[in-house]
Write a protein that holds these residues in place. Structure first.
Motif, PDB file in Angstrom:
ATOM      1  N   LYS A 191      17.207  29.037  57.145  1.00 23.01           N
ATOM      2  CA  LYS A 191      16.652  27.812  58.075  1.00 23.01           C
ATOM      3  C   LYS A 191      17.213  26.463  57.518  1.00 23.01           C
ATOM      4  CE  LYS A 191      14.946  30.079  61.417  1.00 23.01           C
ATOM      5  NZ  LYS A 191      15.412  30.225  62.695  1.00 23.01           N
ATOM      6  N   THR A 192      17.023  26.543  55.930  1.00 23.52           N
ATOM      7  CA  THR A 192      17.129  25.171  55.188  1.00 23.52           C
ATOM      8  C   THR A 192      18.044  25.147  53.995  1.00 23.52           C
ATOM      9  OG1 THR A 192      14.831  24.597  55.685  1.00 23.52           O
ATOM     10  CG2 THR A 192      16.022  23.487  53.822  1.00 23.52           C
ATOM     11  N   VAL A 193      19.106  24.301  53.951  1.00 21.88           N
ATOM     12  CA  VAL A 193      19.952  24.287  52.710  1.00 21.88           C
ATOM     13  C   VAL A 193      19.654  22.979  52.021  1.00 21.88           C
ATOM     14  CG1 VAL A 193      22.600  24.223  51.984  1.00 21.88           C
ATOM     15  CG2 VAL A 193      21.895  25.173  54.190  1.00 21.88           C
ATOM     16  N   ILE A 194      19.303  23.475  50.775  1.00 21.92           N
ATOM     17  CA  ILE A 194      18.839  22.407  49.949  1.00 21.92           C
ATOM     18  C   ILE A 194      20.310  22.125  48.669  1.00 21.92           C
ATOM     19  CG2 ILE A 194      17.508  21.727  47.790  1.00 21.92           C
ATOM     20  CD1 ILE A 194      15.601  23.776  48.958  1.00 21.92           C
ATOM     21  N   ASP A 200      27.548  29.893  60.441  1.00 18.90           N
ATOM     22  CA  ASP A 200      27.281  31.282  60.792  1.00 18.90           C
ATOM     23  C   ASP A 200      27.274  32.198  59.479  1.00 18.90           C
ATOM     24  OD1 ASP A 200      27.520  31.020  63.483  1.00 18.90           O
ATOM     25  OD2 ASP A 200      29.670  31.242  63.508  1.00 18.90           O
ATOM     26  N   LYS A 201      28.115  31.722  58.547  1.00 12.21           N
ATOM     27  CA  LYS A 201      27.963  32.594  57.094  1.00 12.21           C
ATOM     28  C   LYS A 201      26.730  32.266  56.573  1.00 12.21           C
ATOM     29  CE  LYS A 201      33.113  32.758  56.261  1.00 12.21           C
ATOM     30  NZ  LYS A 201      34.036  32.550  55.483  1.00 12.21           N
ATOM     31  N   ILE A 202      26.183  31.237  56.385  1.00 15.01           N
ATOM     32  CA  ILE A 202      24.947  30.660  55.822  1.00 15.01           C
ATOM     33  C   ILE A 202      23.734  31.251  56.429  1.00 15.01           C
ATOM     34  CG2 ILE A 202      23.243  28.873  54.893  1.00 15.01           C
ATOM     35  CD1 ILE A 202      25.952  27.375  54.159  1.00 15.01           C
ATOM     36  N   SER A 203      23.803  31.201  57.995  1.00 18.74           N
ATOM     37  CA  SER A 203      22.563  31.579  58.562  1.00 18.74           C
ATOM     38  C   SER A 203      22.355  33.048  58.529  1.00 18.74           C
ATOM     39  CB  SER A 203      22.784  31.111  60.092  1.00 18.74           C
ATOM     40  OG  SER A 203      23.860  31.708  60.647  1.00 18.74           O
ATOM     41  N   GLN A 204      23.511  33.950  58.177  1.00 16.60           N
ATOM     42  CA  GLN A 204      23.257  35.475  58.201  1.00 16.60           C
ATOM     43  C   GLN A 204      22.919  35.674  56.874  1.00 16.60           C
ATOM     44  OE1 GLN A 204      27.098  36.640  59.748  1.00 16.60           O
ATOM     45  NE2 GLN A 204      26.713  35.627  61.979  1.00 16.60           N
ATOM     46  N   ILE A 205      22.854  34.807  55.766  1.00 18.26           N
ATOM     47  CA  ILE A 205      22.227  35.446  54.416  1.00 18.26           C
ATOM     48  C   ILE A 205      20.904  35.953  54.493  1.00 18.26           C
ATOM     49  CG2 ILE A 205      21.550  34.662  52.252  1.00 18.26           C
ATOM     50  CD1 ILE A 205      23.894  32.582  52.400  1.00 18.26           C
ATOM     51  N   SER A 237      17.037  36.922  54.322  1.00 17.58           N
ATOM     52  CA  SER A 237      15.816  36.202  53.756  1.00 17.58           C
ATOM     53  C   SER A 237      15.641  36.907  52.269  1.00 17.58           C
ATOM     54  CB  SER A 237      14.636  36.481  54.559  1.00 17.58           C
ATOM     55  OG  SER A 237      14.672  35.877  55.784  1.00 17.58           O
ATOM     56  N   TYR A 238      15.470  36.012  51.359  1.00 14.29           N
ATOM     57  CA  TYR A 238      15.730  36.240  49.896  1.00 14.29           C
ATOM     58  C   TYR A 238      14.361  36.333  49.168  1.00 14.29           C
ATOM     59  CZ  TYR A 238      17.608  35.483  45.253  1.00 14.29           C
ATOM     60  OH  TYR A 238      17.746  35.524  43.841  1.00 14.29           O
ATOM     61  N   ILE A 239      13.928  37.142  48.521  1.00 15.21           N
ATOM     62  CA  ILE A 239      12.943  37.156  47.643  1.00 15.21           C
ATOM     63  C   ILE A 239      13.362  37.650  46.191  1.00 15.21           C
ATOM     64  CG2 ILE A 239      10.612  38.132  47.089  1.00 15.21           C
ATOM     65  CD1 ILE A 239      10.291  38.641  49.915  1.00 15.21           C
ATOM     66  N   ARG A 240      13.160  36.865  45.200  1.00 16.07           N
ATOM     67  CA  ARG A 240      13.513  37.236  43.818  1.00 16.07           C
ATOM     68  C   ARG A 240      12.512  38.146  43.285  1.00 16.07           C
ATOM     69  NH1 ARG A 240      17.335  36.093  40.249  1.00 16.07           N
ATOM     70  NH2 ARG A 240      18.528  34.711  41.517  1.00 16.07           N
ATOM     71  N   GLU A 285      11.890  31.820  50.972  1.00 14.12           N
ATOM     72  CA  GLU A 285      12.646  33.020  51.346  1.00 14.12           C
ATOM     73  C   GLU A 285      13.695  32.711  52.242  1.00 14.12           C
ATOM     74  OE1 GLU A 285       9.295  32.990  51.448  1.00 14.12           O
ATOM     75  OE2 GLU A 285       8.996  33.912  49.435  1.00 14.12           O
ATOM     76  N   ASN A 286      13.590  31.784  52.927  1.00  7.75           N
ATOM     77  CA  ASN A 286      14.622  31.140  54.202  1.00  7.75           C
ATOM     78  C   ASN A 286      15.355  29.844  53.870  1.00  7.75           C
ATOM     79  OD1 ASN A 286      11.804  32.360  55.913  1.00  7.75           O
ATOM     80  ND2 ASN A 286      13.929  33.379  56.416  1.00  7.75           N
TER      81      ASN A 286
END
Length: 222
Positions: free
Chosen positions: A3-6, A212-217, A219-222, A161-162
């Motif tokens: 949802k967010t790009v930093i 499209d490519k970014i939004s489909q990554i 959800s991430y949890i390290r 995570e998003n």
């Protein structure tokens, strides 16, 4: 879903590094110190304050850190305002506009000072695309400390995570990792001697990314 790009700024959105290099090395000459390329590269991702704190410690400099900062900013601002060949990095403006038009939240998290960020954003009319601007001068420690990215993620419309980070420096990627945020390492030709091996994904050009490519990554949890 992301949802967010930093975004980092220097070396990712715009290459102000030659101006910084000129300003720092002019000041190094004034101070009578020699900073080799390896040491200078290690400061990539540092705030100006943290850079001079390290230099003051290393070279036993007499002037106070605040004085050193103000002198460097004066040299930088004079050079920035007269430099005509300063452009956004190839492809990044299209990416920013694509993400914004599709409803992606954009946040800047840069080690640069607020004054420098505002100069860049005003010159290239970037303010409308970003909901928040976070400057490294507000944090006691620079990247690789994760504080700046943790704060940026706290401003997101979604959990961290998003979120993803786009970085070009070793210290920036380490900071994103420590913050537990998915990191795309941009192999910028303007960022020398940087190690992108810890990035979760690497790109060589911004044409490799779109909404499209970014939004489909995932959800991430390290």
């Amino acid at each position: 879903m992301i949802k967010t790009v930093i975004f980092d700024m220097d070396g990712v959105i715009v290459d102000t590094e030659p101006v910084h290099y000129y300003a720092y090395h002019k000041q190094f000459k004034e101070l009578g110190i020699v900073v080799n390329d390896e040491m200078y590269a290690s400061f990539t991702g540092f705030s100006t304050r943290n850079t001079f704190q390290k230099l003051k410690e290393t070279f036993s400099l007499v002037p106070e850190v605040e004085h050193l900062i103000q002198r460097k900013r004066t040299i930088f601002n004079d050079a920035f305002d007269t430099k005509e060949d300063l452009y956004l990095l190839e492809g990044v403006e299209d990416l920013i506009k694509d993400l914004h038009q599709n409803g992606m939240q954009l946040i800047l998290a840069s080690s640069a000072s607020k004054v420098t960020i505002d100069r860049v954003f005003t010159r290239f009319n970037l303010h409308p695309y970003f909901t928040h601007i976070v400057s490294g001068e507000d944090f006691p420690q620079s990247k690789p400390n994760p504080a700046i990215f943790l704060h940026a993620a706290s401003l997101s419309v979604a959990p961290k995570e998003n979120c993803i980070v786009i970085e070009d420096s070793t210290n920036g990627i380490k900071a994103a990792n420590s913050a537990g945020i998915f990191c795309i390492g941009y192999n910028s030709e303007h960022s020398k001697m940087q190690d992108l091996s810890l990035a979760d994904m690497k790109i060589n050009h911004f044409s490799e990314l779109n909404f499209d490519k970014i939004s489909q990554i995932e959800s991430y949890i390290r």
